[in-house]
Design a protein around this motif. Structure first.
Motif, PDB file in Angstrom:
ATOM      1  N   TYR A  60       0.822  -1.206   0.000  1.00  0.00           N
ATOM      2  CA  TYR A  60       0.000   0.000   0.000  1.00  0.00           C
ATOM      3  C   TYR A  60       0.855   1.253   0.000  1.00  0.00           C
ATOM      4  O   TYR A  60       1.974   1.267   0.531  1.00  0.00           O
ATOM      5  CB  TYR A  60      -0.887   0.030   1.255  1.00  0.00           C
ATOM      6  N   ALA A  61       0.299   2.304  -0.560  1.00  0.00           N
ATOM      7  CA  ALA A  61       0.882   3.619  -0.361  1.00  0.00           C
ATOM      8  C   ALA A  61       0.772   3.943   1.123  1.00  0.00           C
ATOM      9  O   ALA A  61      -0.276   3.698   1.744  1.00  0.00           O
ATOM     10  CB  ALA A  61       0.140   4.659  -1.198  1.00  0.00           C
ATOM     11  N   ASP A  62       1.825   4.456   1.695  1.00  0.00           N
ATOM     12  CA  ASP A  62       1.857   4.694   3.143  1.00  0.00           C
ATOM     13  C   ASP A  62       0.673   5.541   3.606  1.00  0.00           C
ATOM     14  O   ASP A  62       0.096   5.293   4.670  1.00  0.00           O
ATOM     15  CB  ASP A  62       3.169   5.375   3.524  1.00  0.00           C
ATOM     16  N   SER A  63       0.309   6.520   2.816  1.00  0.00           N
ATOM     17  CA  SER A  63      -0.738   7.456   3.232  1.00  0.00           C
ATOM     18  C   SER A  63      -2.125   6.831   3.242  1.00  0.00           C
ATOM     19  O   SER A  63      -3.057   7.404   3.804  1.00  0.00           O
ATOM     20  CB  SER A  63      -0.740   8.669   2.304  1.00  0.00           C
ATOM     21  N   LEU A  64      -2.258   5.649   2.626  1.00  0.00           N
ATOM     22  CA  LEU A  64      -3.577   5.031   2.501  1.00  0.00           C
ATOM     23  C   LEU A  64      -3.745   3.785   3.374  1.00  0.00           C
ATOM     24  O   LEU A  64      -4.850   3.221   3.431  1.00  0.00           O
ATOM     25  CB  LEU A  64      -3.831   4.662   1.038  1.00  0.00           C
ATOM     26  N   LYS A  65      -2.686   3.368   4.013  1.00  0.00           N
ATOM     27  CA  LYS A  65      -2.779   2.184   4.876  1.00  0.00           C
ATOM     28  C   LYS A  65      -3.828   2.401   5.951  1.00  0.00           C
ATOM     29  O   LYS A  65      -3.902   3.458   6.568  1.00  0.00           O
ATOM     30  CB  LYS A  65      -1.421   1.911   5.529  1.00  0.00           C
ATOM     31  N   ARG A  67      -7.042   2.529   5.528  1.00  0.00           N
ATOM     32  CA  ARG A  67      -8.330   2.932   4.955  1.00  0.00           C
ATOM     33  C   ARG A  67      -8.680   2.135   3.698  1.00  0.00           C
ATOM     34  O   ARG A  67      -9.856   1.908   3.414  1.00  0.00           O
ATOM     35  CB  ARG A  67      -8.316   4.415   4.594  1.00  0.00           C
ATOM     36  N   PHE A  68      -7.677   1.738   2.940  1.00  0.00           N
ATOM     37  CA  PHE A  68      -7.909   1.001   1.692  1.00  0.00           C
ATOM     38  C   PHE A  68      -7.429  -0.436   1.850  1.00  0.00           C
ATOM     39  O   PHE A  68      -6.400  -0.689   2.495  1.00  0.00           O
ATOM     40  CB  PHE A  68      -7.145   1.659   0.544  1.00  0.00           C
ATOM     41  N   THR A  69      -8.153  -1.358   1.238  1.00  0.00           N
ATOM     42  CA  THR A  69      -7.788  -2.769   1.280  1.00  0.00           C
ATOM     43  C   THR A  69      -7.895  -3.364  -0.116  1.00  0.00           C
ATOM     44  O   THR A  69      -8.949  -3.278  -0.742  1.00  0.00           O
ATOM     45  CB  THR A  69      -8.704  -3.551   2.228  1.00  0.00           C
ATOM     46  N   ILE A  70      -6.812  -3.960  -0.579  1.00  0.00           N
ATOM     47  CA  ILE A  70      -6.810  -4.621  -1.880  1.00  0.00           C
ATOM     48  C   ILE A  70      -6.922  -6.125  -1.666  1.00  0.00           C
ATOM     49  O   ILE A  70      -6.374  -6.674  -0.703  1.00  0.00           O
ATOM     50  CB  ILE A  70      -5.542  -4.277  -2.690  1.00  0.00           C
ATOM     51  N   ARG A  72      -7.896 -10.097  -4.015  1.00  0.00           N
ATOM     52  CA  ARG A  72      -8.132 -10.681  -5.328  1.00  0.00           C
ATOM     53  C   ARG A  72      -8.874 -11.998  -5.170  1.00  0.00           C
ATOM     54  O   ARG A  72      -8.778 -12.667  -4.144  1.00  0.00           O
ATOM     55  CB  ARG A  72      -6.821 -10.876  -6.105  1.00  0.00           C
ATOM     56  N   ASP A  73      -9.629 -12.326  -6.199  1.00  0.00           N
ATOM     57  CA  ASP A  73     -10.348 -13.589  -6.273  1.00  0.00           C
ATOM     58  C   ASP A  73      -9.833 -14.285  -7.526  1.00  0.00           C
ATOM     59  O   ASP A  73     -10.229 -13.941  -8.642  1.00  0.00           O
ATOM     60  CB  ASP A  73     -11.852 -13.340  -6.349  1.00  0.00           C
ATOM     61  N   ASN A  74      -8.947 -15.238  -7.329  1.00  0.00           N
ATOM     62  CA  ASN A  74      -8.314 -15.890  -8.477  1.00  0.00           C
ATOM     63  C   ASN A  74      -9.339 -16.602  -9.360  1.00  0.00           C
ATOM     64  O   ASN A  74      -9.230 -16.585 -10.581  1.00  0.00           O
ATOM     65  CB  ASN A  74      -7.260 -16.888  -8.005  1.00  0.00           C
ATOM     66  N   ALA A  75     -10.324 -17.208  -8.738  1.00  0.00           N
ATOM     67  CA  ALA A  75     -11.321 -17.958  -9.504  1.00  0.00           C
ATOM     68  C   ALA A  75     -12.129 -17.055 -10.424  1.00  0.00           C
ATOM     69  O   ALA A  75     -12.555 -17.463 -11.500  1.00  0.00           O
ATOM     70  CB  ALA A  75     -12.247 -18.711  -8.557  1.00  0.00           C
ATOM     71  N   LYS A  76     -12.331 -15.811  -9.986  1.00  0.00           N
ATOM     72  CA  LYS A  76     -13.115 -14.865 -10.776  1.00  0.00           C
ATOM     73  C   LYS A  76     -12.234 -13.938 -11.609  1.00  0.00           C
ATOM     74  O   LYS A  76     -12.751 -13.065 -12.317  1.00  0.00           O
ATOM     75  CB  LYS A  76     -14.005 -14.033  -9.861  1.00  0.00           C
ATOM     76  N   ASN A  77     -10.926 -14.086 -11.501  1.00  0.00           N
ATOM     77  CA  ASN A  77     -10.009 -13.182 -12.212  1.00  0.00           C
ATOM     78  C   ASN A  77     -10.330 -11.722 -11.914  1.00  0.00           C
ATOM     79  O   ASN A  77     -10.348 -10.868 -12.818  1.00  0.00           O
ATOM     80  CB  ASN A  77     -10.074 -13.416 -13.728  1.00  0.00           C
ATOM     81  N   THR A  78     -10.563 -11.441 -10.660  1.00  0.00           N
ATOM     82  CA  THR A  78     -11.015 -10.102 -10.272  1.00  0.00           C
ATOM     83  C   THR A  78     -10.195  -9.587  -9.093  1.00  0.00           C
ATOM     84  O   THR A  78      -9.871 -10.342  -8.178  1.00  0.00           O
ATOM     85  CB  THR A  78     -12.508 -10.111  -9.915  1.00  0.00           C
ATOM     86  N   VAL A  79      -9.882  -8.314  -9.164  1.00  0.00           N
ATOM     87  CA  VAL A  79      -9.190  -7.617  -8.080  1.00  0.00           C
ATOM     88  C   VAL A  79     -10.133  -6.556  -7.529  1.00  0.00           C
ATOM     89  O   VAL A  79     -10.865  -5.916  -8.286  1.00  0.00           O
ATOM     90  CB  VAL A  79      -7.897  -6.962  -8.600  1.00  0.00           C
ATOM     91  N   TYR A  80     -10.083  -6.375  -6.230  1.00  0.00           N
ATOM     92  CA  TYR A  80     -10.973  -5.418  -5.569  1.00  0.00           C
ATOM     93  C   TYR A  80     -10.163  -4.367  -4.821  1.00  0.00           C
ATOM     94  O   TYR A  80      -9.038  -4.620  -4.386  1.00  0.00           O
ATOM     95  CB  TYR A  80     -11.881  -6.142  -4.573  1.00  0.00           C
ATOM     96  N   LEU A  81     -10.772  -3.217  -4.662  1.00  0.00           N
ATOM     97  CA  LEU A  81     -10.215  -2.188  -3.798  1.00  0.00           C
ATOM     98  C   LEU A  81     -11.333  -1.677  -2.909  1.00  0.00           C
ATOM     99  O   LEU A  81     -12.246  -0.997  -3.387  1.00  0.00           O
ATOM    100  CB  LEU A  81      -9.603  -1.034  -4.590  1.00  0.00           C
ATOM    101  N   GLN A  82     -11.282  -2.046  -1.646  1.00  0.00           N
ATOM    102  CA  GLN A  82     -12.241  -1.552  -0.660  1.00  0.00           C
ATOM    103  C   GLN A  82     -11.711  -0.248  -0.095  1.00  0.00           C
ATOM    104  O   GLN A  82     -10.594  -0.209   0.433  1.00  0.00           O
ATOM    105  CB  GLN A  82     -12.433  -2.586   0.456  1.00  0.00           C
ATOM    106  N   MET A  83     -12.504   0.802  -0.206  1.00  0.00           N
ATOM    107  CA  MET A  83     -12.086   2.123   0.252  1.00  0.00           C
ATOM    108  C   MET A  83     -13.038   2.590   1.338  1.00  0.00           C
ATOM    109  O   MET A  83     -14.245   2.743   1.086  1.00  0.00           O
ATOM    110  CB  MET A  83     -12.081   3.117  -0.918  1.00  0.00           C
ATOM    111  N   ASP A  84     -12.515   2.794   2.524  1.00  0.00           N
ATOM    112  CA  ASP A  84     -13.317   3.220   3.666  1.00  0.00           C
ATOM    113  C   ASP A  84     -12.867   4.599   4.145  1.00  0.00           C
ATOM    114  O   ASP A  84     -11.781   5.057   3.833  1.00  0.00           O
ATOM    115  CB  ASP A  84     -13.188   2.200   4.806  1.00  0.00           C
ATOM    116  N   SER A  85     -13.725   5.214   4.935  1.00  0.00           N
ATOM    117  CA  SER A  85     -13.431   6.542   5.507  1.00  0.00           C
ATOM    118  C   SER A  85     -12.928   7.490   4.417  1.00  0.00           C
ATOM    119  O   SER A  85     -11.903   8.164   4.578  1.00  0.00           O
ATOM    120  CB  SER A  85     -12.384   6.420   6.619  1.00  0.00           C
ATOM    121  N   LEU A  86     -13.654   7.531   3.339  1.00  0.00           N
ATOM    122  CA  LEU A  86     -13.210   8.316   2.189  1.00  0.00           C
ATOM    123  C   LEU A  86     -13.180   9.806   2.511  1.00  0.00           C
ATOM    124  O   LEU A  86     -14.000  10.316   3.284  1.00  0.00           O
ATOM    125  CB  LEU A  86     -14.101   8.042   0.992  1.00  0.00           C
TER     126      LEU A  86
END
Length: 125
Positions: A60-65, A67-70, A72-86
């Protein structure tokens, strides 16, 4: 060839949450690193977070640790970015990216071979 398609952006109030998704078509091998970058109008594209396809190590970028969570779901070939306290300063176009060889320079946009078209995130105050 890998194609990346982002979704999940939108308008949210400060303090709210959003989850971005990046669907990858094509074969994602175990050497890949997947990442999110963002770009504010008139500024350079900056690193947000990355995850290795094999093992799921995250960075993670230090400034975002915290609040943000990355993830992945290998089976779905999908990556997610959960962003909280925006915050309003999180407003940007968010891009998904793929690095075929898992470069150690994962924080640099030049390390990435494939990019999505971006999804707009706007945080109102």
């Amino acid at each position: 060839q890998v194609q990346l398609v982002e979704s999940g952006g939108g308008l949210v109030q400060a303090g709210g949450s959003l989850r971005l998704s990046c669907a990858a078509s094509g074969r994602i091998s175990s050497t890949y690193t997947m990442a999110w970058f963002r770009q504010e109008a008139g500024k350079e594209r900056e690193f947000v977070a990355a995850v290795t396809w094999n093992g799921g190590s995250t960075y993670y970028a230090d400034s975002l640790k915290g609040r943000f969570t990355i993830s992945r779901d290998n089976a779905k070939n999908t990556v997610y970015l959960q962003m909280d306290s925006l915050k309003p300063e999180d407003t940007a176009v968010y891009y998904c990216a793929a690095d075929r060889w898992g470069s150690a320079n994962r924080y640099r946009k030049n390390s990435y071979d494939y990019w999505g078209q971006g999804t707009q995130v706007t945080v109102s105050s």
